[in-house]
Design a protein around this motif. Structure first.
Motif, PDB file in Angstrom:
ATOM      1  N   ILE A 160      13.948 -24.258 119.912  1.00 57.47           N
ATOM      2  CA  ILE A 160      13.373 -24.492 121.243  1.00 57.47           C
ATOM      3  C   ILE A 160      13.711 -25.914 121.668  1.00 57.47           C
ATOM      4  O   ILE A 160      12.845 -26.797 121.690  1.00 57.47           O
ATOM      5  CB  ILE A 160      11.830 -24.300 121.252  1.00 57.47           C
ATOM      6  CG1 ILE A 160      11.421 -23.120 120.367  1.00 57.47           C
ATOM      7  CG2 ILE A 160      11.305 -24.089 122.663  1.00 57.47           C
ATOM      8  CD1 ILE A 160      10.847 -23.493 119.045  1.00 57.47           C
ATOM      9  N   GLU A 165      14.158 -27.528 124.359  1.00 59.16           N
ATOM     10  CA  GLU A 165      13.550 -28.152 125.547  1.00 59.16           C
ATOM     11  C   GLU A 165      12.035 -28.327 125.437  1.00 59.16           C
ATOM     12  O   GLU A 165      11.407 -28.835 126.362  1.00 59.16           O
ATOM     13  CB  GLU A 165      13.831 -27.299 126.789  1.00 59.16           C
ATOM     14  CG  GLU A 165      15.227 -27.454 127.355  1.00 59.16           C
ATOM     15  CD  GLU A 165      15.371 -26.709 128.671  1.00 59.16           C
ATOM     16  OE1 GLU A 165      15.062 -27.305 129.722  1.00 59.16           O
ATOM     17  OE2 GLU A 165      15.766 -25.535 128.648  1.00 59.16           O
ATOM     18  N   ARG A 223      15.003 -19.776 124.298  1.00 54.04           N
ATOM     19  CA  ARG A 223      15.902 -20.618 125.099  1.00 54.04           C
ATOM     20  C   ARG A 223      16.174 -20.040 126.487  1.00 54.04           C
ATOM     21  O   ARG A 223      16.974 -20.599 127.235  1.00 54.04           O
ATOM     22  CB  ARG A 223      17.207 -20.846 124.330  1.00 54.04           C
ATOM     23  CG  ARG A 223      16.986 -21.591 123.026  1.00 54.04           C
ATOM     24  CD  ARG A 223      18.274 -21.918 122.312  1.00 54.04           C
ATOM     25  NE  ARG A 223      18.960 -20.746 121.780  1.00 54.04           N
ATOM     26  CZ  ARG A 223      18.649 -20.139 120.641  1.00 54.04           C
ATOM     27  NH1 ARG A 223      17.644 -20.594 119.907  1.00 54.04           N
ATOM     28  NH2 ARG A 223      19.328 -19.084 120.222  1.00 54.04           N
ATOM     29  N   ILE A 256      21.260 -26.119 126.778  1.00 52.77           N
ATOM     30  CA  ILE A 256      21.661 -24.965 125.967  1.00 52.77           C
ATOM     31  C   ILE A 256      23.080 -25.176 125.412  1.00 52.77           C
ATOM     32  O   ILE A 256      23.377 -24.851 124.263  1.00 52.77           O
ATOM     33  CB  ILE A 256      21.569 -23.658 126.781  1.00 52.77           C
ATOM     34  CG1 ILE A 256      20.129 -23.439 127.273  1.00 52.77           C
ATOM     35  CG2 ILE A 256      22.047 -22.472 125.978  1.00 52.77           C
ATOM     36  CD1 ILE A 256      19.085 -23.487 126.184  1.00 52.77           C
ATOM     37  N   TYR A 291      22.823 -27.525 122.613  1.00 49.85           N
ATOM     38  CA  TYR A 291      22.234 -26.828 121.464  1.00 49.85           C
ATOM     39  C   TYR A 291      23.306 -26.101 120.667  1.00 49.85           C
ATOM     40  O   TYR A 291      23.349 -26.164 119.439  1.00 49.85           O
ATOM     41  CB  TYR A 291      21.166 -25.840 121.949  1.00 49.85           C
ATOM     42  CG  TYR A 291      20.888 -24.739 120.947  1.00 49.85           C
ATOM     43  CD1 TYR A 291      20.066 -24.970 119.851  1.00 49.85           C
ATOM     44  CD2 TYR A 291      21.485 -23.490 121.079  1.00 49.85           C
ATOM     45  CE1 TYR A 291      19.841 -23.984 118.906  1.00 49.85           C
ATOM     46  CE2 TYR A 291      21.263 -22.497 120.145  1.00 49.85           C
ATOM     47  CZ  TYR A 291      20.436 -22.745 119.063  1.00 49.85           C
ATOM     48  OH  TYR A 291      20.227 -21.767 118.138  1.00 49.85           O
TER      49      TYR A 291
END
Length: 655
Positions: A127, A129, A539, A564, A567
């Protein structure tokens, strides 16, 4: 002693003359509190001018743009556990149980700090964010699960801050004669000011400053204690404590000795303390906020270094100061002379202040006043940020204004900072007048903080846990724990009162039931109908705030797509950190909780003189290492950022 409140009834109240004037208490709390607040506000302003760190954005206010380095993270982690209770209670349990008390206090903290690196990096991985634990719960379990966790986290924060304020206010009152309620209400004021303006970055910076000051004073005591003629050396201290085992043997310890790890009540305390601390860490959204604020490469080393460095503070300080109190209690320099401390004074956490006065006179009193003030304000700041994040992100943004922008969330964060600071002082006052003190909260808090441990860990690490299991298991666990706690107090002592519920055995049984029954409930309910949650679902939802209008802030926030994309690039590196953190967490638990203390407990060994001297010397070397890490590593690690600030200031001056 069978518990923190033993033989309290019928004892005379403390009539010790405070070593410092009332004015000293007000100067430290008000003047120093405001001075630190003003300095932190100034630093916040400078960072905005030179580094573009704008606290009008939630990403900066709540997560410091996720850029905090390893050194500052390690310092903040040490600070997060430098509660006034850790400073005061490690000496309390040393006085009650001997060498086993401070050791179990330290071993009850370090494993879960290091384990939190696993949860922190798992959250970064799944996760990226997130701002709070509760956002994660809401995405996975919906509204009902979200509300249950809000309640669990708020209970955790309230009991934690009350525990801190009760101990700190009692110590400040004993040292200065300041009214205990005045101390309770004034302590949060400066914290509210700098947290209101600076957000979590101000918390990190004050964490660093406070931790450095506290560790320097702890190191001062490691020198000053040997300059006391009645103690003079570890060998002389050993002789005095050995004689005490004959004069005042410890019930439940091998041979009645203070110098053995074979201590029944100390290991009971170790169990309570370890489980309660797992609850306090895992259910404290402030710990998650610090993990989210750290850069991805800083989470694991920051928490590992911080957890292992922290171990030395309660171990060394608790051992040296509790044994100094025991050795000097019959000396004219001790504040209670010619009598011994009564159980009320011990349970209020006054072992450390009285020992410091006996060792260093008024200087010792000032030193303890400073470390208690530093410890309590630093941890209040973390708790206040934690609760303000719940109010702004998880209540206001979710249930009041779904279209909230940065400025709205910041406003509600500010309301949370002020409101919770005032509430905490009022709640602690109510507990004080209800005859509740540090000893009672230290023993029973696990009953209330533990039910969420396993459901939360499963939420982050086990995709099979079902929504029903997540919602029901902590509630059933809390009901089970409270029932066992109160039932055991009634069965063993024939009544349910503050005194009976603060005894060791009811707290042990209640805490164990609160911690482990939710694990059983969750597994059984999940097995009936398991889920198969997809981590990628975390996400899909945008959690970072968008800019509400051009010019709203100086800071350009990353788009959801950029996060993203980043990530995906970081995924392999984060998985490697997850493996490393898991190995360190296991090694720390085995080392600090199993391989070191349990063979010593089972062997019934009573320390010899040379072994005790080595025990004390190793703890002193370790605590000096902690001081160097907490004080200088953040400066070395953050030197580039510090240099950039100075360059920015110089350029703006010439410009």
């Amino acid at each position: 002693m069978s518990g923190p409140l033993t033989s309290r009834a019928g004892e005379p109240p403390s009539a010790v003359q405070p070593p410092l004037p009332q004015a000293a208490g007000y100067v430290v709390i008000i003047v120093m509190g405001f001075l630190i607040a003003i300095i932190m506000m100034l630093i916040t302003h400078i960072l905005k001018r030179t580094a573009g760190e704008d606290n009008k954005t939630t990403e900066m206010f709540m997560t410091a743009n996720r850029t905090v380095g390893t050194g500052l993270t390690a310092s903040a982690v040490i600070s997060s556990w430098l509660w006034s209770t850790a400073i005061l209670a490690s000496s309390l349990v040393g006085y009650n149980f001997g060498v086993a008390g401070p050791f179990w206090f330290a071993a009850g903290c370090s494993p879960m700090i290091v384990f939190f690196a696993v949860l922190g990096i798992a959250c970064k991985l799944r996760i990226p964010e997130a701002h709070t634990l509760l956002e994660i719960v809401r995405i996975r379990y919906g509204k009902v699960g979200h509300i249950v966790w809000i309640v669990l986290c708020l209970i955790n924060n309230i009991i934690a801050i009350a525990n801190m304020l009760l101990g700190a206010s009692a110590a400040i009152s004993a040292l200065t004669g300041m009214h205990i309620i005045a101390a309770t209400f004034l302590l949060p004021v400066g914290v509210i000011m700098y947290t209101f303006v600076g957000g979590i970055k101000a918390t990190f910076l004050t964490d660093y400053f406070h931790t450095f000051v506290i560790t320097v004073i702890v190191c001062f005591f490691t020198i000053k204690v040997w300059l006391t003629p009645e103690i003079s050396s570890p060998g002389t201290l050993f002789d005095t404590i050995t004689q005490l085992a004959v004069d005042r043997p410890v019930s439940g310890n091998q041979g009645g000795s203070y110098l053995t790890m074979t201590s029944r009540d100390a290991i009971f305390f170790g169990i309570i303390h370890t489980l309660a601390n797992f609850g306090l860490v895992i259910m404290d959204t402030g710990f998650f906020a610090k993990a989210f604020s750290a850069a991805p490469h800083a989470v694991v080393p920051g928490y590992i270094i911080g957890g292992i460095a922290y171990f030395a503070i309660p171990w060394c300080l608790g051992t040296i100061m509790s044994f100094s109190a025991l050795a000097l209690e019959d000396q004219p320099s001790f504040p209670t002379y010619p009598r011994l401390m009564n159980a009320s004074e011990i349970s209020s956490g006054l072992v450390l202040p009285y020992a410091a006065v006996a060792i260093a006179g008024k200087g010792g009193a000032v030193a303890v006043l400073l470390i208690v003030f530093m410890a309590v304000t630093s941890t209040i700041s973390a708790q206040v940020i934690s609760v303000s994040s719940i109010l702004s992100f998880d209540i206001y943004r979710q249930y009041i204004n779904r279209e909230a922008k940065d400025r709205d969330a910041i406003r509600w964060s500010h309301i949370g900072v002020v409101g919770f600071g005032l509430f905490a002082a009022a709640f602690s006052t109510a507990l004080h007048y209800g005859k509740v003190d540090l000893g009672w909260t230290l023993y029973m808090l696990g009953v209330l903080t533990c039910p969420g441990i396993f459901p939360t860990v499963f939420t982050i690490l086990w995709k099979r846990q079902s929504k029903a299991a997540a919602v029901l298991s902590p509630l059933l666990g809390m009901a089970t724990g409270i029932g066992v706690w109160l039932g055991t107090a009634s069965a063993l002592y024939g009544e349910v009162t503050v005194a009976s519920t603060g005894q060791t055995l009811p707290c042990v049984y209640g805490t164990v039931a609160s911690a482990f029954s939710p694990c059983l409930f969750s597994i059984l309910i999940t097995l009936a109908k398991p889920a198969n949650f997809q981590w990628a679902d975390f996400r899909k939802e945008r959690l970072a705030f968008a800019k509400s209008a051009p010019g709203d802030s100086d800071e350009e926030l990353k788009s959801h797509e950029q996060v993203i994309s980043q990530y995906a690039a970081d995924k392999l590196r984060l998985k490697r950190w997850l493996r490393i953190s898991s190995l360190w967490a296991l090694a720390t638990f085995l080392g600090h909780w199993v391989l070191w203390p349990l063979p010593m407990y089972a062997s019934h060994y009573i320390f010899g003189k040379s072994f005790f001297e080595a025990w004390v010397i190793v703890s002193i070397i370790w605590v000096w290492g902690t001081m160097l890490i907490a004080g200088f590593y953040p400066l070395i690690d953050g030197w580039r950022a510090i240099r950039n600030v100075f360059i920015g200031l110089r350029d703006s001056k010439h410009g």
